[in-house]
Write a protein that holds these residues in place. Sequence first.
Motif, PDB file in Angstrom:
ATOM      1  N   PRO A  76       0.816  -1.226   0.000  1.00  0.00           N
ATOM      2  CA  PRO A  76       0.000   0.000   0.000  1.00  0.00           C
ATOM      3  C   PRO A  76       0.846   1.270   0.000  1.00  0.00           C
ATOM      4  N   TYR A  77       1.988   1.245   0.703  1.00  0.00           N
ATOM      5  CA  TYR A  77       2.853   2.433   0.693  1.00  0.00           C
ATOM      6  C   TYR A  77       3.416   2.669  -0.708  1.00  0.00           C
TER       7      TYR A  77
ATOM      8  N   ASP B 138      11.183   5.974   3.276  1.00  0.00           N
ATOM      9  CA  ASP B 138       9.970   6.492   3.916  1.00  0.00           C
ATOM     10  C   ASP B 138       9.227   7.438   2.963  1.00  0.00           C
TER      11      ASP B 138
HETATM   12  N1  LIG Z   1       6.801   4.682   7.012  1.00  0.00           N
HETATM   13  C1  LIG Z   1       7.154   3.858   5.875  1.00  0.00           C
HETATM   14  C2  LIG Z   1       6.383   2.551   5.934  1.00  0.00           C
HETATM   15  C3  LIG Z   1       6.713   1.574   4.830  1.00  0.00           C
HETATM   16  C4  LIG Z   1       6.147   0.192   5.108  1.00  0.00           C
HETATM   17  O1  LIG Z   1       5.876  -0.181   6.256  1.00  0.00           O
HETATM   18  N2  LIG Z   1       5.984  -0.569   4.051  1.00  0.00           N
HETATM   19  C5  LIG Z   1       5.506  -1.932   4.181  1.00  0.00           C
HETATM   20  C6  LIG Z   1       4.946  -2.393   2.849  1.00  0.00           C
HETATM   21  S1  LIG Z   1       3.488  -1.551   2.465  1.00  0.00           S
HETATM   22  C7  LIG Z   1       6.657  -2.852   4.426  1.00  0.00           C
HETATM   23  O2  LIG Z   1       7.796  -2.474   4.227  1.00  0.00           O
HETATM   24  N3  LIG Z   1       6.373  -4.067   4.855  1.00  0.00           N
HETATM   25  C8  LIG Z   1       7.407  -4.999   5.123  1.00  0.00           C
HETATM   26  C9  LIG Z   1       8.191  -5.420   3.952  1.00  0.00           C
HETATM   27  O3  LIG Z   1       7.703  -5.353   2.807  1.00  0.00           O
HETATM   28  O4  LIG Z   1       9.318  -5.857   4.155  1.00  0.00           O
HETATM   29  C10 LIG Z   1       6.885   4.639   4.599  1.00  0.00           C
HETATM   30  O5  LIG Z   1       6.174   5.662   4.678  1.00  0.00           O
HETATM   31  O6  LIG Z   1       7.431   4.317   3.538  1.00  0.00           O
END
Ligand SMILES: N[C@@H](CCC(=O)N[C@@H](CS)C(=O)NCC(=O)O)C(=O)O
Length: 352
Positions: free
Chosen positions: A18-19, A71
Amino acid sequence: MAGATDLPIVLYHYVHSPYAQRMVAYLTLRKIPYTQCFQPNVLPRPDLKEKLGIAYRRIPVLSIGRDVYVDTRLIITKLEQLYPASAAHPGISSSTPEHRLTEALLSRVVTDGGIFMRAAALLPAELIAARGAQFVRDRADLAGVDMRGKGDEASPFSTDSLNARRPEAVAEIRDVVELLETTVLSDGRDWLLGTAGPALADVEMVWPLRWTYRIPGGLPADVISKKLFPKVFSWVERFERAVEETRAQLGEPKTVKGDEAASIIVGAPYAEAEGAVVATDPVVAAEGLKKGNDVKLWPTDWGFLHKDSGKLVSMDKTEFVIETGGTAGSIRLHAPRHGFKVSKAGGDAARL
Ligand SMILES: N[C@@H](CCC(=O)N[C@@H](CS)C(=O)NCC(=O)O)C(=O)O
């Protein structure tokens, strides 16, 4: 130093993130060209760790020239600065102070206020279980749970744990949807701030909802549905269409493998001039940090078991920059101040 808009951008992501979808929507609406390098949805990610020396374990990661940013909040801020509105790259941010505040608050509240976490908790437990034990254990690592010697049930992504969190998540997401339905969208406008097209405020708010809409069984239809909240659902669909239509005009971004992505990055000039470590910064002063110190850098919410190492290049009120590198060469890694920490290497790096 080349102008930022002449520099290659590489987005490391996977389609179900989603990010990453938030980033793709932003890049698409701003018509900013980029190359993408798909990553697995679990570790290891040697394209980042080995080739570029990036230990940060979250997605997305985006490079502009030889500067690499983590981020989405920092990434969007940088793109807003480096790609100001122009005929080629239409602006989507607001000009009034009230609207700029709204954009900033939405950006903060969706991540820090737990909206995303609640949306993630709507993932049906069967869907997670179907991804297998590796996924369940990987996400425990993301949450900072040491799974050594433990069974899969210790993961916050185990079936029992997900089922226990779901009712609360449904109630919280319903609350957000109702808030939008009964406030800004209640007068029948198309976009949150009454703009002619999708704006940054829409980008900042829509992504967790848009993501949950696509998850089979994600939303319980008796509590959150188009029938109950027609304005919010129409707004999400409108956003989806606007992004798809712009993407159709632009064509799909080029996809490259990790080797090519890394050589694009290390072969490019830096997008930004080298900054300074601001001596009057309270943390710099308290920790005795100096430019060139060997430091560790990590996010404080999730994924903090994976700390980056490098030389401190700069540290100011908005970001940390360290120099690090892998088999492909060296890069400058940027992380936001908000939600991240640095500490001298060899010190008590594990504390939060
Ligand atoms: N605060 C970060 C959060 C990023 C995040 O948590 N992404 C998720 C995927 S949506 C993630 O990395 N999940 C674990 C992974 O894929 O290793 C941002 O804004 O980019």
